[in-house]
Design a protein around this motif. Sequence first.
Motif, short mmCIF file in Angstrom:
data_model
loop_
_atom_site.label_atom_id
_atom_site.label_comp_id
_atom_site.label_asym_id
_atom_site.label_seq_id
_atom_site.Cartn_x
_atom_site.Cartn_y
_atom_site.Cartn_z
N TYR A 83 11.05 8.82 10.04
CA TYR A 83 12.05 9.87 9.39
C TYR A 83 12.82 10.51 10.40
N LYS A 84 14.21 10.45 9.93
CA LYS A 84 15.28 11.03 10.81
C LYS A 84 15.69 12.24 10.26
N VAL A 85 15.46 12.55 9.01
CA VAL A 85 16.13 13.78 8.35
C VAL A 85 14.87 14.49 7.61
N GLY A 86 13.84 14.45 8.18
CA GLY A 86 12.71 15.27 7.91
C GLY A 86 11.61 14.48 7.43
N ASP A 87 10.40 14.99 7.26
CA ASP A 87 9.13 14.32 6.84
C ASP A 87 8.72 15.13 5.42
N GLY A 88 8.77 14.23 4.51
CA GLY A 88 8.31 15.00 3.29
C GLY A 88 7.26 15.58 3.12
N ARG A 89 6.05 14.98 3.84
CA ARG A 89 4.96 15.62 3.81
C ARG A 89 4.84 17.11 4.35
N ALA A 90 5.86 17.22 5.64
CA ALA A 90 5.92 18.49 6.26
C ALA A 90 6.60 19.36 5.26
N ILE A 91 7.55 19.10 4.31
CA ILE A 91 8.24 20.14 3.70
C ILE A 91 7.26 20.60 2.71
N TYR A 92 6.70 19.91 2.04
CA TYR A 92 5.53 20.33 1.03
C TYR A 92 4.35 21.04 1.95
N LEU A 93 3.89 20.52 2.94
CA LEU A 93 2.86 21.50 3.63
C LEU A 93 3.17 22.89 4.21
N THR A 94 4.54 22.73 4.57
CA THR A 94 5.00 24.10 4.99
C THR A 94 4.84 25.04 3.93
N GLU A 95 5.22 24.69 2.69
CA GLU A 95 5.24 25.66 1.70
C GLU A 95 3.52 26.23 1.37
N VAL A 96 2.86 24.90 1.49
CA VAL A 96 1.42 25.57 1.57
C VAL A 96 1.05 26.62 2.36
N ILE B 188 0.73 -1.21 0.13
CA ILE B 188 -0.02 -0.05 -0.10
C ILE B 188 0.74 1.29 0.04
N SER B 189 1.86 1.24 0.90
CA SER B 189 2.63 2.44 0.97
C SER B 189 4.22 2.10 1.10
N LYS B 190 4.95 2.97 1.00
CA LYS B 190 6.51 2.66 1.42
C LYS B 190 7.13 4.27 1.81
N ILE B 191 7.70 3.97 2.66
CA ILE B 191 8.55 5.29 3.21
C ILE B 191 10.04 5.02 2.72
N THR B 192 10.76 5.98 2.40
CA THR B 192 12.31 5.89 1.97
C THR B 192 12.79 6.92 2.74
N VAL B 193 13.33 6.51 4.07
CA VAL B 193 13.81 7.23 5.04
C VAL B 193 14.77 8.29 4.61
N GLU B 194 15.87 8.14 3.86
CA GLU B 194 16.94 8.68 3.66
C GLU B 194 16.50 9.78 2.57
N GLU B 195 15.54 9.67 2.20
CA GLU B 195 14.93 10.67 0.96
C GLU B 195 13.67 11.44 1.38
N SER B 196 13.28 11.00 2.53
CA SER B 196 12.08 11.66 3.17
C SER B 196 10.74 11.39 2.23
#
Length: 380
Positions: free
Chosen positions: A269-282, A23-31
């Motif tokens: 996530y240890k080097v950032g949550d990609g969802r947060a990066i996008y939602l911060t811009e928004v 269903i889903s996959k997290i790639t930690v190193e790339e957030s």
Amino acid sequence: MSETTYPNYSPGLQGVIGGVTSISKITVEESRLEYRGYNVHDLASQGSFEETAYLLLKGELPNAAELAEFNKTLDSERSIPTEVITALKSCAKGTHPMDMLKAAYSVLSGFDPDYNADPTDHDANIRKAIRILAKAPTIVTAAYQISQGKEPIAPKAGLRTASNFLYMLHGSEQDDYTELVMDASLTLYAEHTYNASTFACRVCVATLSDIYSGIVTGIGTLKGPLHGGANEEAMAMLMEIGTPENAEPWLRDALATKKKIMGFGHREYKVGDGRAIYLTEVAKEIGRRKGNTKWGDIADIMEKIMREEKNIYPNVDFPAAYAYYLLGIPIELYTPIFVMARVSGWSAHAIEQLDNNRLIRPSCIYEGKLDLKYVPIQDR
Ligand SMILES: CC(C)(COP(=O)(O)OP(=O)(O)OC[C@H]1O[C@@H](n2cnc3c(N)ncnc32)[C@H](O)[C@@H]1OP(=O)(O)O)[C@@H](O)C(=O)NCCC(=O)NCCS
């Protein structure tokens, strides 16, 4: 507790593989987070929440005709029985909307036309999942209106999940940008591998219980501030801080007293949550449009200090908190909004579990007393 000394035991099950999923996959190193192979950033910025829900439940992105049909079905399933409204009205004054949602889905289950279907019936489970999803904005807003002493507003035909939610919350349709942001946030919140509530949902249905029970289990698990409840706590914290000038002294004091900073940190996530990066811009764009950049400024200061002092990054709940605040969403609805989105992920996981089921029952290490002699009660 001497828990860390046991071999093959990981407190909090950290790093333990609890199952297999497609269903889903997290790639930690790339957030990076992918739903069934699609980057969530692309889904949130270019697609709709309904496309994502379809993808999660059915495994493939819909074409235009399939999406139109899916939206039509959701539209026809939005309303909720009056018995559910009565149940919501029976909740004690001051009950948190999350607890009201548990009550609503429990009552709703018996009204599902597939209530008596075998729990492993895949097609019946998809139909149930669509009803659960369609009714989520109606239930969330009904719970909120009732908690405010008001009558629920009925869903409006033709509106999608995000726009119908906003309509039933405010009593009028909102501008396109507000709907767009709400829709994108639902996509970001829809699914996230084996997080606590999803795992709890899978544990529940793996006993051959039903999807509704799995959803109620998920809601109860999501409520806690270490999980979904963090978005409400993060806003309460931002309001306590109040001004950009107060951000640094407040945060340094909180860190000195070992406070957990809500909306920061993540088990995976240890080097950032990609969802947060996008939602911060928004969230910052909403601030600019509304002429209120204060929350974004406070957030910048906090993020910099957290990175420098603790090497900890914000998670999705941090920007979600002030994005929703700027959109005028009541704080007690932030975690219920998470439910509105996550019912799609929970349902997908419940169906995946039931399609290839094995009871989930881990072992534990006993460290209590042994071999005690039973003393009859009159002699104790
Ligand atoms: C999400 C969370 C529960 C993950 O926890 P975890 O993987 O069990 O990590 P731990 O809580 O063991 O934290 C590891 C270390 O980082 C610190 N840490 C983690 N998150 C922190 C935060 N938000 N604020 C301050 N310190 C934090 C812990 O204090 C601990 O430090 P120590 O080793 O000096 O004791 C945790 O980061 C947290 O409580 N965050 C705040 C709540 C939140 O935003 N939840 C939403 C998650 S999407």
